[in-house]
Design a protein around this motif. Structure first.
Motif, PDB file in Angstrom:
ATOM      1  N   PRO A 172       0.807  -1.228   0.000  1.00  0.00           N
ATOM      2  CA  PRO A 172       0.000   0.000   0.000  1.00  0.00           C
ATOM      3  C   PRO A 172       0.842   1.280   0.000  1.00  0.00           C
ATOM      4  N   ARG A 173       1.916   1.266   0.770  1.00  0.00           N
ATOM      5  CA  ARG A 173       2.799   2.428   0.820  1.00  0.00           C
ATOM      6  C   ARG A 173       3.494   2.639  -0.520  1.00  0.00           C
ATOM      7  N   LEU A 174       3.938   1.557  -1.136  1.00  0.00           N
ATOM      8  CA  LEU A 174       4.626   1.661  -2.411  1.00  0.00           C
ATOM      9  C   LEU A 174       3.692   2.075  -3.538  1.00  0.00           C
ATOM     10  N   LYS A 175       2.447   1.628  -3.476  1.00  0.00           N
ATOM     11  CA  LYS A 175       1.474   2.070  -4.475  1.00  0.00           C
ATOM     12  C   LYS A 175       1.245   3.572  -4.344  1.00  0.00           C
ATOM     13  N   GLY A 176       1.250   4.061  -3.120  1.00  0.00           N
ATOM     14  CA  GLY A 176       1.123   5.499  -2.897  1.00  0.00           C
ATOM     15  C   GLY A 176       2.292   6.270  -3.493  1.00  0.00           C
ATOM     16  N   VAL A 177       3.498   5.736  -3.339  1.00  0.00           N
ATOM     17  CA  VAL A 177       4.674   6.369  -3.933  1.00  0.00           C
ATOM     18  C   VAL A 177       4.525   6.399  -5.448  1.00  0.00           C
ATOM     19  N   GLY A 178       4.109   5.280  -6.027  1.00  0.00           N
ATOM     20  CA  GLY A 178       3.927   5.216  -7.473  1.00  0.00           C
ATOM     21  C   GLY A 178       2.853   6.160  -7.971  1.00  0.00           C
ATOM     22  N   THR A 179       1.778   6.284  -7.220  1.00  0.00           N
ATOM     23  CA  THR A 179       0.700   7.191  -7.609  1.00  0.00           C
ATOM     24  C   THR A 179       1.161   8.642  -7.552  1.00  0.00           C
ATOM     25  N   LEU A 180       1.977   8.980  -6.576  1.00  0.00           N
ATOM     26  CA  LEU A 180       2.514  10.341  -6.503  1.00  0.00           C
ATOM     27  C   LEU A 180       3.415  10.657  -7.693  1.00  0.00           C
ATOM     28  N   ILE A 181       4.190   9.683  -8.128  1.00  0.00           N
ATOM     29  CA  ILE A 181       5.103   9.914  -9.248  1.00  0.00           C
ATOM     30  C   ILE A 181       4.355   9.930 -10.574  1.00  0.00           C
ATOM     31  N   ARG A 228       0.890   9.785 -11.089  1.00  0.00           N
ATOM     32  CA  ARG A 228      -0.416  10.446 -11.043  1.00  0.00           C
ATOM     33  C   ARG A 228      -1.513   9.647 -11.734  1.00  0.00           C
ATOM     34  N   ASP A 229      -1.388   8.331 -11.617  1.00  0.00           N
ATOM     35  CA  ASP A 229      -2.392   7.435 -12.194  1.00  0.00           C
ATOM     36  C   ASP A 229      -2.303   6.112 -11.445  1.00  0.00           C
ATOM     37  N   ASP A 230      -3.424   5.680 -10.865  1.00  0.00           N
ATOM     38  CA  ASP A 230      -3.440   4.440 -10.080  1.00  0.00           C
ATOM     39  C   ASP A 230      -3.072   3.215 -10.903  1.00  0.00           C
ATOM     40  N   HIS A 231      -3.583   3.135 -12.111  1.00  0.00           N
ATOM     41  CA  HIS A 231      -3.349   1.947 -12.937  1.00  0.00           C
ATOM     42  C   HIS A 231      -1.887   1.843 -13.364  1.00  0.00           C
ATOM     43  N   ARG A 232      -1.311   2.953 -13.765  1.00  0.00           N
ATOM     44  CA  ARG A 232       0.113   2.927 -14.129  1.00  0.00           C
ATOM     45  C   ARG A 232       0.972   2.671 -12.894  1.00  0.00           C
ATOM     46  N   ALA A 233       0.565   3.184 -11.735  1.00  0.00           N
ATOM     47  CA  ALA A 233       1.306   2.930 -10.494  1.00  0.00           C
ATOM     48  C   ALA A 233       1.266   1.444 -10.140  1.00  0.00           C
ATOM     49  N   GLU A 234       0.123   0.802 -10.337  1.00  0.00           N
ATOM     50  CA  GLU A 234       0.026  -0.639 -10.087  1.00  0.00           C
ATOM     51  C   GLU A 234       0.922  -1.422 -11.044  1.00  0.00           C
ATOM     52  N   ASP A 235       0.974  -0.997 -12.308  1.00  0.00           N
ATOM     53  CA  ASP A 235       1.862  -1.661 -13.270  1.00  0.00           C
ATOM     54  C   ASP A 235       3.323  -1.508 -12.853  1.00  0.00           C
ATOM     55  N   ALA A 236       3.694  -0.306 -12.454  1.00  0.00           N
ATOM     56  CA  ALA A 236       5.076  -0.065 -12.025  1.00  0.00           C
ATOM     57  C   ALA A 236       5.400  -0.871 -10.772  1.00  0.00           C
ATOM     58  N   ARG A 295      13.239   1.968  -3.720  1.00  0.00           N
ATOM     59  CA  ARG A 295      14.093   2.404  -4.831  1.00  0.00           C
ATOM     60  C   ARG A 295      13.709   1.663  -6.114  1.00  0.00           C
ATOM     61  N   LEU A 296      13.466   0.367  -6.020  1.00  0.00           N
ATOM     62  CA  LEU A 296      13.023  -0.396  -7.195  1.00  0.00           C
ATOM     63  C   LEU A 296      11.698   0.145  -7.728  1.00  0.00           C
ATOM     64  N   THR A 297      10.805   0.513  -6.827  1.00  0.00           N
ATOM     65  CA  THR A 297       9.506   1.047  -7.240  1.00  0.00           C
ATOM     66  C   THR A 297       9.672   2.392  -7.943  1.00  0.00           C
ATOM     67  N   VAL A 298      10.512   3.256  -7.398  1.00  0.00           N
ATOM     68  CA  VAL A 298      10.741   4.563  -8.022  1.00  0.00           C
ATOM     69  C   VAL A 298      11.344   4.381  -9.406  1.00  0.00           C
ATOM     70  N   ARG A 299      12.302   3.493  -9.539  1.00  0.00           N
ATOM     71  CA  ARG A 299      12.912   3.243 -10.852  1.00  0.00           C
ATOM     72  C   ARG A 299      11.890   2.682 -11.839  1.00  0.00           C
ATOM     73  N   ALA A 300      11.044   1.784 -11.380  1.00  0.00           N
ATOM     74  CA  ALA A 300      10.000   1.233 -12.251  1.00  0.00           C
ATOM     75  C   ALA A 300       9.022   2.330 -12.675  1.00  0.00           C
ATOM     76  N   CYS A 301       8.716   3.247 -11.785  1.00  0.00           N
ATOM     77  CA  CYS A 301       7.823   4.366 -12.131  1.00  0.00           C
ATOM     78  C   CYS A 301       8.468   5.261 -13.189  1.00  0.00           C
ATOM     79  N   TYR A 302       9.756   5.545 -13.031  1.00  0.00           N
ATOM     80  CA  TYR A 302      10.446   6.356 -14.034  1.00  0.00           C
ATOM     81  C   TYR A 302      10.465   5.654 -15.387  1.00  0.00           C
ATOM     82  N   LYS A 303      10.630   4.345 -15.353  1.00  0.00           N
ATOM     83  CA  LYS A 303      10.638   3.573 -16.595  1.00  0.00           C
ATOM     84  C   LYS A 303       9.274   3.636 -17.281  1.00  0.00           C
TER      85      LYS A 303
END
Length: 161
Positions: free
Chosen positions: A83-92, A94-102, A129-137
């Motif tokens: 849940p915390r990591l999904k929140g990080v992905g959503t912040l980066i 700005r889309d829940d579905h893309r954050a879940e993919d990342a 860190r892996l989650t942030v990198r996946a979001c950037y990708k």
């Protein structure tokens, strides 16, 4: 009058806990000698809740088990962090579905590369860190995909890029 409303007189420091206070499995925190706080203002701490050191120890054990291939241990680690990591992905992103993919990509890389994690106590930081990198990708792929324009001329039958 206010003492009667708050119950200060009925519960002084060191006296018995009133019926409205939590059970004996909790202890009062933050009281000083000679200072009586009313039950409504007292802070209670559960004695059976694991302390930070115990949580860190449990997490370290789960990481060690996951490093040798224990999928259940890895699942417990992921369930605690997702849940915390999904929140990080959503912040980066700005889309829940893309954050879940990342996050899914990050968890795949975490499972694949968990043996490379040298310090089990760094699990949270490493997975973040892996989650942030996946979001950037994911964001980079979206940016490249959105820059391609297709111009179609009517009747020509071919497209120019």
């Amino acid at each position: 009058m206010i003492d009667d409303i708050l119950g200060v007189e009925s519960w002084k420091h060191g006296s018995e806990r009133p019926a409205s206070a939590p059970s004996s499995s909790v202890r009062s925190v933050g009281s000083r000698e000679g200072l009586a706080l009313p039950p409504a203002l007292r802070v209670y701490e559960r004695e059976d809740v694991p302390r930070a050191a115990q949580v860190a120890s449990m997490q370290r054990d789960l990481v060690e088990r996951a490093k040798v291939g224990d999928l259940d241990a890895f699942t417990q680690l992921v369930n605690a962090s997702a849940p915390r990591l999904k929140g990080v992905g959503t912040l980066i992103l700005r889309d829940d579905h893309r954050a879940e993919d990342a996050l899914q990509d990050a968890l795949f890389f975490a499972w694949r590369d968990i043996r490379a994690l040298r310090d089990p106590e760094a699990w949270d930081a490493w997975l973040r860190r892996l989650t942030v990198r996946a979001c950037y990708k994911v964001a980079g792929k979206e940016r490249r995909r959105s820059q391609v324009e297709v111009h179609v001329t009517p009747g020509a039958g071919t497209a120019k890029i």
